[in-house]
Design a protein around this motif. Structure first.
Motif, PDB file in Angstrom:
ATOM      1  N   LEU A  35       0.860  -1.178   0.000  1.00  0.00           N
ATOM      2  CA  LEU A  35       0.000   0.000   0.000  1.00  0.00           C
ATOM      3  C   LEU A  35       0.901   1.234   0.000  1.00  0.00           C
ATOM      4  CD1 LEU A  35      -2.716  -1.048   2.595  1.00  0.00           C
ATOM      5  CD2 LEU A  35      -3.109  -0.542   0.184  1.00  0.00           C
ATOM      6  N   LEU A  36       0.877   2.010  -1.098  1.00  0.00           N
ATOM      7  CA  LEU A  36       1.774   3.155  -1.214  1.00  0.00           C
ATOM      8  C   LEU A  36       1.599   4.124  -0.053  1.00  0.00           C
ATOM      9  CD1 LEU A  36       1.679   4.013  -5.017  1.00  0.00           C
ATOM     10  CD2 LEU A  36       3.501   2.914  -3.744  1.00  0.00           C
ATOM     11  N   GLY A  37       0.349   4.454   0.247  1.00  0.00           N
ATOM     12  CA  GLY A  37       0.085   5.457   1.265  1.00  0.00           C
ATOM     13  C   GLY A  37       0.493   5.047   2.657  1.00  0.00           C
ATOM     14  N   LYS A  38       0.455   3.769   2.960  1.00  0.00           N
ATOM     15  CA  LYS A  38       0.706   3.319   4.325  1.00  0.00           C
ATOM     16  C   LYS A  38       2.071   2.670   4.519  1.00  0.00           C
ATOM     17  CE  LYS A  38      -4.155   2.603   5.547  1.00  0.00           C
ATOM     18  NZ  LYS A  38      -5.165   1.625   6.040  1.00  0.00           N
ATOM     19  N   GLU A  39       2.659   2.162   3.418  1.00  0.00           N
ATOM     20  CA  GLU A  39       3.905   1.423   3.567  1.00  0.00           C
ATOM     21  C   GLU A  39       5.103   2.097   2.900  1.00  0.00           C
ATOM     22  OE1 GLU A  39       3.590  -2.800   2.806  1.00  0.00           O
ATOM     23  OE2 GLU A  39       1.416  -2.700   3.040  1.00  0.00           O
ATOM     24  N   VAL A  40       4.872   2.789   1.786  1.00  0.00           N
ATOM     25  CA  VAL A  40       5.982   3.377   1.040  1.00  0.00           C
ATOM     26  C   VAL A  40       6.282   4.801   1.492  1.00  0.00           C
ATOM     27  CG1 VAL A  40       6.795   4.082  -1.235  1.00  0.00           C
ATOM     28  CG2 VAL A  40       5.583   1.921  -0.957  1.00  0.00           C
ATOM     29  N   ILE A  41       5.278   5.662   1.490  1.00  0.00           N
ATOM     30  CA  ILE A  41       5.490   7.077   1.806  1.00  0.00           C
ATOM     31  C   ILE A  41       6.134   7.280   3.177  1.00  0.00           C
ATOM     32  CG2 ILE A  41       4.396   9.339   2.041  1.00  0.00           C
ATOM     33  CD1 ILE A  41       4.437   8.195  -0.811  1.00  0.00           C
ATOM     34  N   PRO A  42       5.692   6.590   4.229  1.00  0.00           N
ATOM     35  CA  PRO A  42       6.321   6.808   5.540  1.00  0.00           C
ATOM     36  C   PRO A  42       7.789   6.407   5.604  1.00  0.00           C
ATOM     37  CG  PRO A  42       4.163   5.800   5.795  1.00  0.00           C
ATOM     38  CD  PRO A  42       4.497   5.732   4.339  1.00  0.00           C
ATOM     39  N   ASN A  43       8.283   5.658   4.607  1.00  0.00           N
ATOM     40  CA  ASN A  43       9.681   5.237   4.594  1.00  0.00           C
ATOM     41  C   ASN A  43      10.553   6.050   3.643  1.00  0.00           C
ATOM     42  OD1 ASN A  43       9.659   2.915   6.444  1.00  0.00           O
ATOM     43  ND2 ASN A  43       8.230   2.041   4.957  1.00  0.00           N
ATOM     44  N   LEU A  44       9.975   7.064   3.012  1.00  0.00           N
ATOM     45  CA  LEU A  44      10.750   7.915   2.118  1.00  0.00           C
ATOM     46  C   LEU A  44      11.837   8.660   2.884  1.00  0.00           C
ATOM     47  CD1 LEU A  44       8.044   9.600  -0.158  1.00  0.00           C
ATOM     48  CD2 LEU A  44       9.751   7.912  -0.852  1.00  0.00           C
ATOM     49  N   GLU A  45      12.999   8.834   2.227  1.00  0.00           N
ATOM     50  CA  GLU A  45      14.086   9.609   2.822  1.00  0.00           C
ATOM     51  C   GLU A  45      14.317  10.927   2.090  1.00  0.00           C
ATOM     52  OE1 GLU A  45      17.550   7.177   3.087  1.00  0.00           O
ATOM     53  OE2 GLU A  45      16.656   5.791   4.535  1.00  0.00           O
ATOM     54  N   GLU A  46      13.902  10.999   0.813  1.00  0.00           N
ATOM     55  CA  GLU A  46      14.036  12.232   0.045  1.00  0.00           C
ATOM     56  C   GLU A  46      12.709  12.551  -0.639  1.00  0.00           C
ATOM     57  OE1 GLU A  46      17.420  12.641  -2.509  1.00  0.00           O
ATOM     58  OE2 GLU A  46      18.611  11.222  -1.336  1.00  0.00           O
ATOM     59  N   LEU A  47      12.249  13.790  -0.479  1.00  0.00           N
ATOM     60  CA  LEU A  47      10.985  14.219  -1.069  1.00  0.00           C
ATOM     61  C   LEU A  47      11.173  15.558  -1.761  1.00  0.00           C
ATOM     62  CD1 LEU A  47       7.896  13.950  -1.453  1.00  0.00           C
ATOM     63  CD2 LEU A  47       7.629  15.104   0.763  1.00  0.00           C
ATOM     64  N   GLU A  48      10.778  15.618  -3.037  1.00  0.00           N
ATOM     65  CA  GLU A  48      10.796  16.870  -3.793  1.00  0.00           C
ATOM     66  C   GLU A  48       9.379  17.196  -4.233  1.00  0.00           C
ATOM     67  OE1 GLU A  48      12.737  18.915  -7.826  1.00  0.00           O
ATOM     68  OE2 GLU A  48      13.591  17.058  -6.987  1.00  0.00           O
ATOM     69  N   LEU A  49       8.876  18.348  -3.785  1.00  0.00           N
ATOM     70  CA  LEU A  49       7.525  18.784  -4.127  1.00  0.00           C
ATOM     71  C   LEU A  49       7.599  19.987  -5.058  1.00  0.00           C
ATOM     72  CD1 LEU A  49       5.471  18.549  -0.799  1.00  0.00           C
ATOM     73  CD2 LEU A  49       5.431  17.005  -2.763  1.00  0.00           C
ATOM     74  N   LEU A  50       6.831  19.920  -6.132  1.00  0.00           N
ATOM     75  CA  LEU A  50       6.841  20.979  -7.136  1.00  0.00           C
ATOM     76  C   LEU A  50       5.785  22.039  -6.867  1.00  0.00           C
ATOM     77  CD1 LEU A  50       7.415  18.788 -10.306  1.00  0.00           C
ATOM     78  CD2 LEU A  50       9.087  19.804  -8.770  1.00  0.00           C
ATOM     79  N   ASN A  51       4.734  21.701  -6.154  1.00  0.00           N
ATOM     80  CA  ASN A  51       3.792  22.702  -5.665  1.00  0.00           C
ATOM     81  C   ASN A  51       3.136  22.158  -4.407  1.00  0.00           C
ATOM     82  OD1 ASN A  51       1.259  21.286  -6.278  1.00  0.00           O
ATOM     83  ND2 ASN A  51       1.813  21.624  -8.421  1.00  0.00           N
ATOM     84  N   PHE A  52       2.275  22.965  -3.786  1.00  0.00           N
ATOM     85  CA  PHE A  52       1.864  22.634  -2.428  1.00  0.00           C
ATOM     86  C   PHE A  52       0.356  22.658  -2.222  1.00  0.00           C
ATOM     87  CE2 PHE A  52       6.123  24.077  -2.454  1.00  0.00           C
ATOM     88  CZ  PHE A  52       6.770  23.193  -1.610  1.00  0.00           C
ATOM     89  N   ASP A  53      -0.362  22.189  -3.197  1.00  0.00           N
ATOM     90  CA  ASP A  53      -1.807  22.113  -3.043  1.00  0.00           C
ATOM     91  C   ASP A  53      -2.171  21.122  -1.942  1.00  0.00           C
ATOM     92  OD1 ASP A  53      -2.082  23.871  -5.136  1.00  0.00           O
ATOM     93  OD2 ASP A  53      -2.207  22.285  -6.648  1.00  0.00           O
ATOM     94  N   ASP A  54      -3.032  21.550  -1.054  1.00  0.00           N
ATOM     95  CA  ASP A  54      -3.617  20.663  -0.034  1.00  0.00           C
ATOM     96  C   ASP A  54      -2.594  20.061   0.929  1.00  0.00           C
ATOM     97  OD1 ASP A  54      -6.199  20.936  -1.199  1.00  0.00           O
ATOM     98  OD2 ASP A  54      -5.613  19.488  -2.731  1.00  0.00           O
ATOM     99  N   ILE A  55      -1.475  20.728   1.180  1.00  0.00           N
ATOM    100  CA  ILE A  55      -0.472  20.108   2.047  1.00  0.00           C
ATOM    101  C   ILE A  55      -0.942  20.005   3.494  1.00  0.00           C
ATOM    102  CG2 ILE A  55       1.475  20.829   0.620  1.00  0.00           C
ATOM    103  CD1 ILE A  55       2.039  23.012   2.669  1.00  0.00           C
ATOM    104  N   ASP A  56      -1.907  20.826   3.884  1.00  0.00           N
ATOM    105  CA  ASP A  56      -2.411  20.750   5.257  1.00  0.00           C
ATOM    106  C   ASP A  56      -3.202  19.470   5.516  1.00  0.00           C
ATOM    107  OD1 ASP A  56      -1.288  23.143   5.966  1.00  0.00           O
ATOM    108  OD2 ASP A  56      -3.059  24.326   5.448  1.00  0.00           O
ATOM    109  N   ARG A  57      -3.529  18.761   4.468  1.00  0.00           N
ATOM    110  CA  ARG A  57      -4.338  17.551   4.619  1.00  0.00           C
ATOM    111  C   ARG A  57      -3.496  16.303   4.872  1.00  0.00           C
ATOM    112  NH1 ARG A  57      -8.313  17.584  -0.454  1.00  0.00           N
ATOM    113  NH2 ARG A  57      -9.021  15.664   0.578  1.00  0.00           N
ATOM    114  N   PHE A  58      -2.164  16.456   4.842  1.00  0.00           N
ATOM    115  CA  PHE A  58      -1.310  15.306   5.115  1.00  0.00           C
ATOM    116  C   PHE A  58      -1.257  15.026   6.611  1.00  0.00           C
ATOM    117  CE2 PHE A  58       0.721  16.804   1.090  1.00  0.00           C
ATOM    118  CZ  PHE A  58       0.405  15.684   0.335  1.00  0.00           C
ATOM    119  N   SER A  59      -1.183  13.773   6.949  1.00  0.00           N
ATOM    120  CA  SER A  59      -1.067  13.372   8.346  1.00  0.00           C
ATOM    121  C   SER A  59       0.264  13.858   8.923  1.00  0.00           C
ATOM    122  CB  SER A  59      -1.148  11.847   8.456  1.00  0.00           C
ATOM    123  OG  SER A  59      -0.842  11.426   9.763  1.00  0.00           O
TER     124      SER A  59
END
Length: 307
Positions: A35-59
């Motif tokens: 499950l990308l949302g529950k297993e992959v994203i929490p283990n990321l070490e590098e994140l590059e965001l190109l824009n910031f729509d809805d960032i307040d909705r992230f856990s």
């Protein structure tokens, strides 16, 4: 497992919210459903965001393993960046590009919750006039920095900083800041007690690296600086125009290239016991030396005028 991700805010939100399985290659080369949302994203070490729509909705606990965060703002304000970055408990490096620093937010709450950042890159941002500002999040970050790179911030005036800022900085890179006329004041330079490398390039209005301030007869010891590079500074006339006494006990490499108006390194007493040459290019082995640093700089200027 995926460690690095480049995306935009809205796409990332869809991934996080997705409950669909994806096949990801594991360390053994075999594909396995996750499950990308529950297993992959929490283990990321590098994140590059190109824009910031809805960032307040992230856990808030989604990015606990992020060590490197790159954000490209499209001239948006930085007001939402630092509250978002507070969620990155293991953050080591930040790169912010194309932001508007007109409203640099003050610290709110416990600033200690902000991870101690070691590497900061600021690029092509507007209204960034000073790196340090009292009670700002950006100012708080500076005290832990080891590497600071500033490129293309055309509103930047200089590196005004408090006595506790930049005290751990070892590498400083500044380039393409076209409004900057000097880099630091003597008091700021004296507080760069860990600085080992300084590179200043392509700042077309810079006339000196260290501006005059207060007592012109004080002694400034830059105790750990080993490498100084001054490149393509068309208006530079000296490292410092004042009568300060400069002591560079560890300086071994000095590169001076494409600085056509540089007439003298400094007006006051100058000590560089380990420096034996001035390189005229950081690409080629072209160098000069005539008894001491000031004499060498003066000789290079005479040669340019006569050529």
């Amino acid at each position: 497992m995926l460690k690095k991700l480049k995306t935009d805010g809205s796409a990332l939100l869809k991934v996080v919210a997705s409950e669909h399985l994806r096949l990801i290659k594991g360390a053994n080369g075999n594909e396995q459903p996750v499950l990308l949302g529950k297993e992959v994203i929490p283990n990321l070490e590098e994140l590059e965001l190109l824009n910031f729509d809805d960032i307040d909705r992230f856990s808030p606990d989604l990015f606990q393993e992020i060590k490197v965060f790159v954000a490209r703002g499209g001239s948006r304000s930085t007001s939402f960046i630092f509250p978002f970055v507070r969620r990155f408990y293991n953050l080591d490096s930040i790169e912010l590009s194309d932001f508007n620093f007109k409203y640099v937010i003050p610290c709110k709450g416990d600033v200690g919750t902000l991870s101690p950042i070691k590497n900061l890159k600021l690029g092509h941002s507007k209204n960034l006039k000073h790196i340090w500002r009292k009670d700002s999040e950006l100012g708080h970050i500076l005290s832990n920095l080891q590497t600071l790179t500033v490129r293309g911030c055309n509103d930047l005036i200089n590196f005004r900083a408090s006595s506790s800022s930049l005290q751990n900085l070892t590498i400083l890179n500044v380039s393409y800041c076209k409004m900057m006329t000097n880099l630091v004041t003597p008091s700021v330079l004296k507080n760069l007690v860990q600085l080992a490398t300084m590179r200043v390039e392509n700042c077309i209005k810079m006339t000196e690296i260290v501006g005059n301030e207060g007592d012109l007869h004080q002694t400034i010891v830059v105790s750990k600086l080993k490498c100084l590079q001054l490149s393509n500074l068309q208006s530079l006339t000296s490292f410092c125009p004042g009568s300060y006494t400069f002591n560079f006990p560890c300086l071994k490499e000095l590169v001076v290239e494409w600085c056509p108006r540089l007439k003298i390194f400094s007006e006051g007493i100058l000590s560089t016991p380990q420096l034996q040459r001035v390189k005229q290019s950081h690409y080629f082995e072209k160098w000069s030396w005539t008894s001491d640093l000031n004499t060498t700089i003066q000789q290079l200027y005479i040669e340019k005028v006569q050529s």
